[in-house]
Every structure is written in C-alpha cells, then in structure tokens.
Design an enzyme around this catalytic site. Structure first.
Site, PDB file in Angstrom:
ATOM      1  N   SER A 275       0.987  -1.352   0.103  1.00  0.00           N
ATOM      2  CA  SER A 275       0.157   0.101   0.098  1.00  0.00           C
ATOM      3  C   SER A 275       0.855   1.364   0.008  1.00  0.00           C
ATOM      4  O   SER A 275       2.240   1.131   0.164  1.00  0.00           O
ATOM      5  CB  SER A 275      -0.769  -0.096   1.260  1.00  0.00           C
ATOM      6  OG  SER A 275      -0.084   0.117   2.320  1.00  0.00           O
ATOM      7  N   LYS A 276       0.203   2.396  -0.087  1.00  0.00           N
ATOM      8  CA  LYS A 276       0.676   3.495  -0.490  1.00  0.00           C
ATOM      9  C   LYS A 276       1.313   3.715   1.172  1.00  0.00           C
ATOM     10  O   LYS A 276       2.773   4.518   0.953  1.00  0.00           O
ATOM     11  CB  LYS A 276       0.097   4.721  -0.733  1.00  0.00           C
ATOM     12  CG  LYS A 276       0.434   6.127  -0.418  1.00  0.00           C
ATOM     13  CD  LYS A 276      -0.373   7.130  -1.044  1.00  0.00           C
ATOM     14  CE  LYS A 276      -0.512   8.412  -0.244  1.00  0.00           C
ATOM     15  NZ  LYS A 276       0.535   8.948   0.043  1.00  0.00           N
TER      16      LYS A 276
END
Ligand code: GLU
Length: 542
Positions: A275-276
């Site tokens: 994920s970011k």
C-alpha cells in the site's frame, strides 16, 4: 479457427494507477505482443461517485512513460481516440461515452428471466440491513431475501409497469440461480468451483443515472470488443462466478474469454497488500508518476524519483513472473519474447525496494557516458551551472577553461568535462541525481568542511604536509592527466616517507570538504591546478 488474441487493460479512473495496476497493464501488453494480438485500453468510468479528475490522464501518461502503447483504445499512438475508425472500430473506449449501449442488454436479461427489476428505495434497503444487523446477520440481496423485497418477482405486473413508468429509483438485478455449482477455469489458478447459493443478486443497471454497473459494462464490452483473454488482478476473482453466469445468460459462452487472475503485490515486510502507506513508511513510491490528489496531497512517483522507465518495467515484470532461468535483465522487446502466462506465479509477489534500486543501477550502467551527461545537464543547470557544447562556444561567455574543460569561477563547463566526471563516478551512482551528490565539488567549491573529518584529519602535522603537497602541485609541470598527476603526488609523498593515508585524507578534506569521496587524482585533474591550490589555501585558514 484460432482466435485472434485481444486483451484489454480496463482501469477505473478513481485515482493514480498503483504499480500493481501498471503490472497488470504490462502483462496484458506482453501477452498481446507475444501472441501477435491487440492490446486495448478501456476506461471503466461508470461509477460517477468514484470518479477522480485527472486520473484518466494519469493512467495514459503512466503507460506512455513505461512504453506501453495500446493498439486500440482511448489512447493510441499518443492520441486520444473518441470516434470509431477502421483502426479503432469499437470507439469510444470510455464507458461513460458508451452509455446508450448497455440498457438493452440489461433488458434482454430481464426478458429472458435472468434478471429482474428492483424497486427498493435506499431507505428500504437500509431498513433491511438494519434488521439483519439486529439479528446479528448481514443483509445480502439474494435468492432468499429477494422474495421479501419489492421487485418484479414479488410485485403484481401492473404495479411493476407503473413503477417503471413513474419512478426512476429502480435497478436491474441479476437473478442468481439457486444452488448451482459454477465450474470455472483460470489460466493461473486452475479449476475453481463455487456454489451460487453463496452469491448475491448484483445490480447490473441503474435507472437513476441510466448507467450500467461495473459487472454489466465489463461483460458487454469484453464481448463486443472480442476480448480473448481477461488478465486482471485477483481482487476480481470473487466476481468471476457472476461473470461466468452473465456470459451464460447472454448465450455468449462460445466466445467467452479465458480468465487469468494475477496475484497481489505484497508489502516488503510482513504480510498483506503493498500500500501507499508502506511506501511512505519505508521511503519508496508505489505509483509510477507523481500524483497530486484533488485535496493537494502529493504522492511520489518512480519517474520523479529518478527511475528509468526501462528499469521500472523490468523490475515490475519480474514481480510474479520468471523466465524459467536466472536471467534478470530484459528490455521490453525481450520481455515480449520471453513472456508466457504459465510462468506467472500463483502466490503473491513480495516487493523489494532495494531490488528496484538495483535495477536502476544496472540500467544506469548500461547507458553511455554521453547519454548520462545529457541527462545530468538539467540537474547541473538547476544548480546554476552552464554546460556548453564546445570550448569555442564558451569563449563568447568569457570562460577560461582548465585542461579538463572547466571554469569553476564562472561555473561554465564543457560537455566533455561533464562526460569525464560521469565516466569515473558512474560505478557509484544509482540515479542521475546522485552525480550531483557524489561530485558537486567538481563544479563548485564546497562551502563547508565535515566537522568530524576536520577533527580527525586537519591536525597541524598533517596540514604542514598538505601545504608541501600543494607547493609540489604548483610546481608540477608533467603531463596533466589523472594518472600522471596521481602517480607524481603519490611518489612525492612516498619519497618523503610521509604517512600516505593521513596526508591523502587531509588533502581530500581540503579539496572536497570531506575526507571520504572521489579519488584525489581525479579531483585534482578535473578542478585543475589553480583551484587545487586555492582550495588548500582556503582550508589552511580554518
Ligand atoms: N475496472 C476494473 C478495475 O478497475 C477492471 C477489472 C477487470 O479487468 O475486469 O480494475
């Protein structure tokens, strides 16, 4: 007859394209090219609530940066395609512009008993959800509950007619058959069976905005666009039984595409999807390009972080696919040659940010010194440095070049000077911007000295010797090459039986501001005799 290979990448413009999405596009592209087929780019933007301005442009730009050009679709050869032509027979490829197409397909399903009209208002659905929750259950609109809801299966037909005419809040839902085993084959996951009793009656079309939902638009378009294989992320695997049932309901089983669901990209440490947040925490991008969201929040991108697109693409290709041997370096064309879906792994692929850097380093080394000098020039310009094509052009600027081609006072350097710096620092760089970090003092006089190096090396006994080396360099009249200058200095120090390490470290500190860094001879050759003497004198004043 062999079917023509036609695959598509069908992103929804709901934000920046995650690197996992780029990998999906890449695998589709490689598969198409490997099989002499077409790669289509379709934009699935029927969910207006999730639409994010700029996201489609971002997707297109990201694919172009990677060198992934669709044969057909919203972007072909860098041009945005909106109307049909022999080359783009299915245009428009943006689903919001295909709105009139879908309704009749949804209606056909109702007519044939595969779907029904549902009139439940948002409030009624909410009440059903709340009721289920109170009984510690989850409400699912399915084979059981649909009989308690307001739809064309439960209401008298004249009431259905009236509601269809007079209201707009109705939808068409798929009538999931009861207790049927759906048997599916996935090119990566193999055989899968799911009982329909676990599935719900998905909305296919909405009267309110006259738009299809993802499922209907996706199936209709894959059919109309003659898609032969659907290669997509595994988050769509739960939708596969519905998609199978839809193909069946439409009577399109014979031309149904084959499916391949790609595993997720996993975070570098621990478990779960990349994920970011992982990127922010560990300092790497998860998006191909920089993205500024509508609220003004910026996410970094591989391009802006200095990655070469070839390195990014090569690295991505290897995340979940292998060529069957231990080769790691592949150009896009070589990937096309080597790619096959049966070498795509079933398990999730752990992303390793160090490997991404490794790829960049490898690609940097493959570039010529000239090319790197070209790429480095804008970085130099940002630091107020002028690079000129030839010594003659610079004369007009009043530059006085040293032997290597630099005028450090006027901050003007020849291309040859830059190239020569690249040639001997290349091995130390991962990104083009590293050349500045590594070699800025070959272009500007360093402003500060690293204190701990000063404490360690700038001792009176060393300073005295460094000043003697300065005088030796001042008097030196042998050939001005790195080798000759280096050998002369070394022999001079050795001849005097001075401690080599101490003198060299102190000298480097005087020239570069730090005792660690590039080779002394390389530094002196490039900055020249005058600047060398000047830097030592300046350091002596410390
Ligand atoms: N629009 C879907 C997405 O955003 C496409 C899924 C598919 O390829 O079927 O990923």
């Amino acid at each position: 007859m062999e079917r023509r290979t036609r695959v598509r990448f069908a992103p929804s413009p709901t934000g920046p394209l995650h690197m996992g999405g780029v990998r999906t596009a890449l695998y589709n592209y490689l598969y198409a090219k490997r099989n002499g087929g077409d790669f289509i780019l379709r934009i699935e933007d029927t969910d207006s609530h999730r639409f994010v301005p700029g996201a489609e442009e971002y997707i297109i730009e990201a694919l172009r940066w990677c060198g992934i050009f669709p044969d057909e679709g919203v972007d072909a050869d860098g041009k945005v395609v909106e109307t049909p032509s022999p080359r783009h027979p299915h245009a428009p490829y943006r689903q919001s512009q295909r709105k009139p197409i879908y309704r009749k397909y949804a209606e056909t399903l109702v007519e044939n008993g595969y779907a029904y009209y549902a009139f439940d208002t948002p409030e009624e659905l909410e009440a059903a959800r709340a009721g289920a929750e109170a009984a510690k259950e989850t409400f699912i609109y399915n084979q059981v509950t649909r009989l308690r809801m307001r739809n064309s299966l439960t209401l008298p037909s004249d009431e259905v007619e009236r509601l269809l005419e007079e209201t707009t809040a109705w939808t068409i839902r798929f009538k999931m058959p009861e207790d049927t085993v759906v048997k599916m084959d996935d090119l990566i996951r193999g055989h899968i069976e799911v009982n329909t009793s676990t599935l719900d009656d998905k909305v296919l079309w909405k009267r309110a905005d006259e738009l299809p939902t993802y499922h209907l638009a996706n199936i209709v378009d894959d059919h109309l666009m003659e898609i032969s294989e659907v290669i997509r992320g595994e988050e769509w695997l739960p939708s596969l039984p519905l998609h199978f049932m839809l193909y069946k309901a439409f009577g399109w089983e014979d031309t149904m595409p084959r499916f391949a669901h790609l595993s997720l990209l996993l975070k570098p440490v621990g478990n779960g999807k990349l994920s970011k947040r992982d990127g922010d925490k560990m300092g790497f991008p998860v998006f191909p390009l920089k993205w500024v969201n509508p609220e003004g929040e910026t996410s970094r991108g591989y391009r802006e972080d200095g990655y070469f697109p070839e390195a990014f693409v090569n690295m991505l290709a290897m995340l979940g696919w292998n060529p069957g041997d231990d080769r790691e370096m592949f150009s896009l064309d070589e990937l096309v040659e080597a790619f096959s879906l049966d070498k795509v792994q079933k398990a999730g692929a752990k992303f390793n940010p160090e490997k991404a850097k490794w790829y960049n380093r490898e690609y940097l080394r493959l570039k010529s010194d000239e090319e790197l000098a070209e790429l480095f020039t804008p970085v130099l310009e940002e630091h107020g440095i002028n690079v000129v094509g030839c010594p003659k052009c610079a004369l007009t600027a009043g530059a006085e070049f040293n032997v290597a081609g630099g005028d450090l006072d006027k901050r003007i350097f020849t291309k040859e000077y830059v190239r020569s710096v690249i040639a001997f620092t290349k091995e130390r760089a991962t990104f083009v911007s590293d050349f500045w970090t590594i070699a800025s003092y070959l272009f500007v006089t360093p402003e500060e000295f690293v204190q701990k190096d000063v404490d360690k090396f700038w001792k009176p006994e060393n300073v005295e010797l460094v000043l003697k080396v300065r005088d030796f360099i001042k008097e030196y009249d042998g050939p001005w090459t790195t080798e000759a200058v280096g050998t002369a200095i070394e022999e001079y120090i050795k001849g005097n039986e001075w401690p080599m390490g101490k003198v060299m470290n102190a000298l480097r500190l005087a020239l570069a501001g730090s005792s660690s860094g590039l080779g002394i001879a390389d530094i002196i050759y490039h900055i020249g005799k005058r600047e060398t003497v000047r830097r030592v004198d300046r350091a002596a004043l410390m």
